[in-house]
Design an enzyme around this catalytic site. Structure first.
Site, PDB file in Angstrom:
ATOM      1  N   ASP A 300       6.560   1.076  11.998  1.00  0.00           N
ATOM      2  CA  ASP A 300       5.763  -0.019  11.440  1.00  0.00           C
ATOM      3  C   ASP A 300       5.328  -0.991  12.538  1.00  0.00           C
ATOM      4  OD1 ASP A 300       7.541   1.187   9.551  1.00  0.00           O
ATOM      5  OD2 ASP A 300       7.220  -0.459   8.163  1.00  0.00           O
ATOM      6  N   HIS A 302       2.872  -3.624  11.353  1.00  0.00           N
ATOM      7  CA  HIS A 302       2.716  -4.767  10.436  1.00  0.00           C
ATOM      8  C   HIS A 302       1.915  -5.923  11.039  1.00  0.00           C
ATOM      9  CE1 HIS A 302       4.603  -3.777   6.693  1.00  0.00           C
ATOM     10  NE2 HIS A 302       5.696  -3.329   7.283  1.00  0.00           N
ATOM     11  N   ASP A 329       2.264   1.630   7.756  1.00  0.00           N
ATOM     12  CA  ASP A 329       2.434   0.173   7.713  1.00  0.00           C
ATOM     13  C   ASP A 329       1.864  -0.480   8.974  1.00  0.00           C
ATOM     14  OD1 ASP A 329       3.613   0.536   5.273  1.00  0.00           O
ATOM     15  OD2 ASP A 329       5.436  -0.579   5.717  1.00  0.00           O
ATOM     16  N   ASP A 332      -0.500  -5.888   6.994  1.00  0.00           N
ATOM     17  CA  ASP A 332       0.258  -6.787   6.109  1.00  0.00           C
ATOM     18  C   ASP A 332       1.360  -7.524   6.860  1.00  0.00           C
ATOM     19  OD1 ASP A 332      -1.130  -6.518   3.746  1.00  0.00           O
ATOM     20  OD2 ASP A 332       0.138  -4.929   2.950  1.00  0.00           O
ATOM     21  N   ARG A 333       1.683  -8.702   6.327  1.00  0.00           N
ATOM     22  CA  ARG A 333       2.704  -9.617   6.848  1.00  0.00           C
ATOM     23  C   ARG A 333       2.251 -10.263   8.150  1.00  0.00           C
ATOM     24  NH1 ARG A 333       7.199 -10.286   3.708  1.00  0.00           N
ATOM     25  NH2 ARG A 333       7.716  -8.559   2.340  1.00  0.00           N
ATOM     26  N   ASN A 361       3.536   2.716   2.803  1.00  0.00           N
ATOM     27  CA  ASN A 361       3.428   2.107   1.485  1.00  0.00           C
ATOM     28  C   ASN A 361       2.542   0.864   1.496  1.00  0.00           C
ATOM     29  OD1 ASN A 361       5.815   0.989   2.949  1.00  0.00           O
ATOM     30  ND2 ASN A 361       5.942  -0.368   1.180  1.00  0.00           N
ATOM     31  N   HIS A 362       2.320   0.267   2.679  1.00  0.00           N
ATOM     32  CA  HIS A 362       1.459  -0.918   2.749  1.00  0.00           C
ATOM     33  C   HIS A 362      -0.015  -0.574   2.950  1.00  0.00           C
ATOM     34  CE1 HIS A 362       3.874  -4.644   2.552  1.00  0.00           C
ATOM     35  NE2 HIS A 362       4.860  -3.806   2.786  1.00  0.00           N
ATOM     36  N   HIS A 410       6.569   8.304   6.596  1.00  0.00           N
ATOM     37  CA  HIS A 410       6.823   6.872   6.595  1.00  0.00           C
ATOM     38  C   HIS A 410       8.119   6.514   5.885  1.00  0.00           C
ATOM     39  CE1 HIS A 410       6.141   2.599   6.713  1.00  0.00           C
ATOM     40  NE2 HIS A 410       6.416   2.547   5.432  1.00  0.00           N
ATOM     41  N   ARG A 458      14.683  -0.846  -3.275  1.00  0.00           N
ATOM     42  CA  ARG A 458      13.372  -1.516  -3.302  1.00  0.00           C
ATOM     43  C   ARG A 458      12.796  -1.596  -4.711  1.00  0.00           C
ATOM     44  NH1 ARG A 458      11.140  -1.376   2.027  1.00  0.00           N
ATOM     45  NH2 ARG A 458      12.355  -0.038   3.423  1.00  0.00           N
ATOM     46  N   HIS A 485       9.679   2.401   7.937  1.00  0.00           N
ATOM     47  CA  HIS A 485       9.818   1.759   6.625  1.00  0.00           C
ATOM     48  C   HIS A 485      10.896   0.685   6.543  1.00  0.00           C
ATOM     49  CE1 HIS A 485       8.993   1.541   2.393  1.00  0.00           C
ATOM     50  NE2 HIS A 485      10.033   2.250   1.966  1.00  0.00           N
TER      51      HIS A 485
END
Length: 556
Positions: A300, A302, A329, A332-333, A361-362, A410, A458, A485
Site C-alpha cells: 500500500d 495510500h 491501495d 485514499d487517506r 480494496n481502496h 492485495h 474488518r 492490506h
C-alpha cells in the site's frame, strides 16, 4: 472478607491495565493497547469502558468489524453507555454503513440531549444518509450506463480554441438556477422548494436523455470539444503526440514534488491510455522474470507521494530492467493520491512491462467517496475524472503470479478450499467489488495466527490460518503468498510458517502510526525474498484525509 479482598484486588489490577492501555493508545501503539485492554477484560469482562476503549483501538487499526463487536458488547453490558453507541456508529461510518451509523448517533443524542457534539454528528450523518438516498434515486442501472471513457477523445481536447459556445445543456442548467433564484425572491423559500422539486425532476429526465446520447450533442460525445486548450503560459510537463516518455514522467514527478498540477489534457491521455492497457489483461496476470533478473513488489502507498519518490530513490525508477508490482491501495487517506496514481499510470504507459498494478480494496467508489480520493480528484481536476478513475479502477487485475511460484494479491485467501488459479482468471472483475465471493476475499481478507478460518476483523472478507495458506499453495503448486492490506510496525511481517509475507509501503501511515515502510526484491531463478525497509520522509503541510468527507474527518 477474603473474597471481597480478592475481588477488589482484581478490579484494581484491571484498572491498572486500563491505564497502561490508555498510555499505549496515546502513543499510537494501538496493537499494544488492544492487548492490554484484552487483559483487563479477562479480569473484569463486565466493564463497558474496557470494551468501548478496545473498540476505539480496533478502529485506529481499521479493524472495524472487531470495533463493532466490542462496542456492541459495551452496549449489552450498559445500554445507557453513550460511548458504546458512539464507537459503534463511528465504525459503521468508516465502513460506509451510514444508515446503521445514524441509528447509533441518534441514540447518543437521546442519551446526551445537551451535548452539542452529539447533535452535530447526528446532523452530519443525516446529511450523508439523505445524499445517499438521493444518489440511489437518480442512479442509472449498470446495464444502461455508458462508459465515460468511451465518450472522451483526448486527441480533440484543446484543439478547438475558437469553440467557446456554451452547450444547450449548460444553458438550461444556468437558466434553471436563475429562475429558482427569482422564485425565492418573489414567493419565499417554502414555495420555491416545491418548484425546485419539479425542476429537479425535469432535469433528471433531460439528464437521462442527454446521458443516453439522445441529444446528439451531449456533453460526453466524442465530437464534443472539451475546451481544455493547453495555454501558452503553461510551463508544466507536456506529452508530444501519443508517446509518454521517461523525460515527460520525470518532469511530471518534479512538478508534483513542487506541488504543481498537470494539465487536464495530459491527465486525460495518461488515464485513458492506461485503461486500454488494463482492459486487455486477464484477472490473474502471470509475470515471467528471466534468470539473473530482479523484480520488486511494493505494498500500500495510500497517497503518500513523497514516500513513493523515496522508494524510487532507494530502488531506482521503474524500467524494463527494474520492474515493479504495486499491490493495490494506491489512493485514499494520504492527500497526494492523485499524484501517486498519475505517476504509476504514466510509468505503465511509458513501458507496460516496467510496472504492474493490482487492485486493492481502496480502488473502489465506496472507499474513494469516504477516504478522500474522490474529493481530491474533484478539487484538483474535475467531476469527470471522478467517474473516469472509478471506471479505470474496475479494469485493474486482481492478482499476479511470479514465475509460477509466488502468488501476489492485495488482501488474502478464500472462505473455501480448492480455489485454483484458473478460478481467479475466470473472475469477471469489471465491476465494483462485491460484498462476498472470490473477488471480495482477494481484496479484503487477512491472515490470522490460529488455524482454520474466522470472521473478519474488518467486517468484510474473512481471516484465514496457516493451514488454509498451506493447502492453497499445495493445490496450485506455489511456494509463497505475498499480500499487503495491513500496516505493520516494521513495514512487513512473515507469517504462516514462512509461507506468507505482508508488505506495506506507506511509512508513518496517516502521519501517526510511526511504522516503517517496506518493499520486497525477488531475484530469479530462486525468488528468495529480500526485504528492504525505509522510514518516512517529509512532505508539504497537507494533512492526511484533507479531502475526505467532513463527517469522517470529525471522527478521525
Amino acid at each position: 472478607m477474603p473474597d471481597m479482598e480478592v475481588e477488589n484486588s482484581s478490579v484494581s489490577k484491571a484498572e491498572e491495565l486500563k491505564v497502561l492501555a490508555n498510555g499505549a493508545f496515546k502513543a499510537n501503539k494501538f496493537s499494544q493497547a488492544i492487548d492490554l485492554y484484552s487483559q483487563a477484560i479477562e479480569i473484569n469482562g463486565q466493564n463497558a469502558v474496557y470494551w468501548a476503549n478496545r473498540a476505539f483501538a480496533h478502529s485506529k487499526l481499521e479493524e472495524y468489524g472487531s470495533a463493532i463487536q466490542d462496542a456492541s458488547k459495551a452496549i449489552e453490558i450498559d445500554p445507557k453507555y453513550s460511548k458504546g453507541y458512539y464507537r459503534r456508529g463511528a465504525a459503521y461510518l468508516a465502513m460506509g454503513k451510514f444508515k446503521d451509523a445514524l441509528k447509533d448517533f441518534q441514540q447518543v443524542k437521546k442519551l446526551c440531549p445537551n451535548d452539542p457534539d452529539a447533535a452535530k454528528k447526528v446532523k452530519e450523518c443525516e446529511k450523508a444518509v439523505k445524499k445517499l438516498k438521493f444518489e440511489e434515486a437518480i442512479a442509472f442501472p449498470e446495464s444502461e450506463r455508458r462508459s465515460i471513457a468511451d465518450s472522451i477523445d483526448y486527441h480533440s481536447i484543446g484543439m478547438s480554441p475558437s469553440s467557446s459556445s456554451v452547450s444547450t445543456q449548460a444553458a438550461i442548467v444556468v437558466v434553471t438556477a436563475m429562475v429558482l433564484a427569482g422564485v425565492v425572491g418573489m414567493v419565499g423559500p417554502a414555495v420555491a422548494t416545491t418548484v425546485a422539486g419539479i425542476l429537479v425532476a425535469v432535469l433528471m429526465v433531460l439528464g437521462a436523455y442527454w446521458w443516453g446520447g439522445g441529444g446528439g450533442s451531449g456533453v460526453f460525445t466524442k465530437s464534443r470539444k472539451f475546451e481544455l486548450e493547453v495555454e501558452p503560459q503553461y510551463s508544466g510537463a507536456r506529452i508530444e503526440g501519443d508517446v509518454i516518455t521517461l523525460d515527460f514522467v520525470k518532469k511530471m514527478m518534479d512538478d508534483f514534488k513542487n506541488q504543481k498540477c498537470l494539465h487536464k489534457r495530459y491527465a486525460f491521455q495518461i488515464v485513458l491510455q492506461t485503461r486500454d492497457m488494463l482492459r486487455a489483461l486477464p484477472s490473474l496476470v502471470d509475470i515471467d522474470i528471466p534468470d539473473g533478473n530482479h523484480f520488486t513488489v511494493c505494498g500500500d502507498v495510500h497517497g503518500q507521494f513523497y514516500d513513493l519518490l523515496n522508494i524510487f530513490e532507494l530502488n531506482g525508477l521503474p524500467s524494463e530492467e527494474n520492474p515493479y508490482l504495486f499491490n493495490g491501495d494506491f489512493v485514499d487517506r494520504g492527500s497526494f493520491s492523485l499524484e501517486v496514481i498519475l505517476t504509476l499510470f504514466a510509468f505503465k504507459c511509458m513501458c507496460p512491462s516496467a510496472i504492474y498494478l493490482s487492485r486493492g480494496n481502496h480502488e473502489s467508489k465506496s472507499m474513494n467517496k469516504i477516504y478522500g480520493f474522490e474529493g481530491e480528484v474533484r478539487s484538483k481536476l474535475s467531476e469527470t475524472f471522478v467517474e473516469l478513475f472509478a471506471e479505470v479502477f474496475c479494469c485493474l487485475p486482481l492478482a499476479h503470479v511470479l514465475n509460477k511460484k509466488v502468488f501476489v494479491v492485495h488482501g488474502g485467501l478464500f472462505s473455501v478450499d480448492g480455489v485454483k488459479l484458473s478460478d481467479i482468471r475466470a473472475i469477471d472483475r469489471f465491476c465494483e467489488p462485491p460484498e462476498e465471493g472470490l473477488m471480495c476475499e482477494l481484496l479484503w481478507s487477512d491472515p490470522q495466527p490460529l488455524p482454520g478460518r474466522g470472521p473478519s476483523k474488518r467486517g468484510v472478507g474473512l481471516s484465514f490460518g496457516a493451514d488454509v495458506t498451506k493447502r492453497f499453495l499445495q493445490d496450485n503448486n506455489l511456494d509463497l503468498v505475498v499480500r499487503s492490506h495491513e500496516v505493520k510496525d516494521e513495514g512487513y511481517e512473515i507469517e504462516h510458517d514462512g509461507k506468507l509475507i505482508t508488505v506495506f509501503s506507506a511509512p508513518n501511515y496517516c502521519d501517526q502510526m510511526g511504522n516503517k515502510g517496506a518493499f520486497i526484491r525477488f531475484e530469479a531463478p530462486d525468488l528468495k525474498p529480500n526485504i528492504v525497509t525505509f522510514s518516512a520522509v517529509p512532505h508539504p503541510d497537507v494533512k492526511p484525509m484533507a479531502y475526505a468527507n467532513n463527517f469522517l474527518r470529525m471522527f478521525s
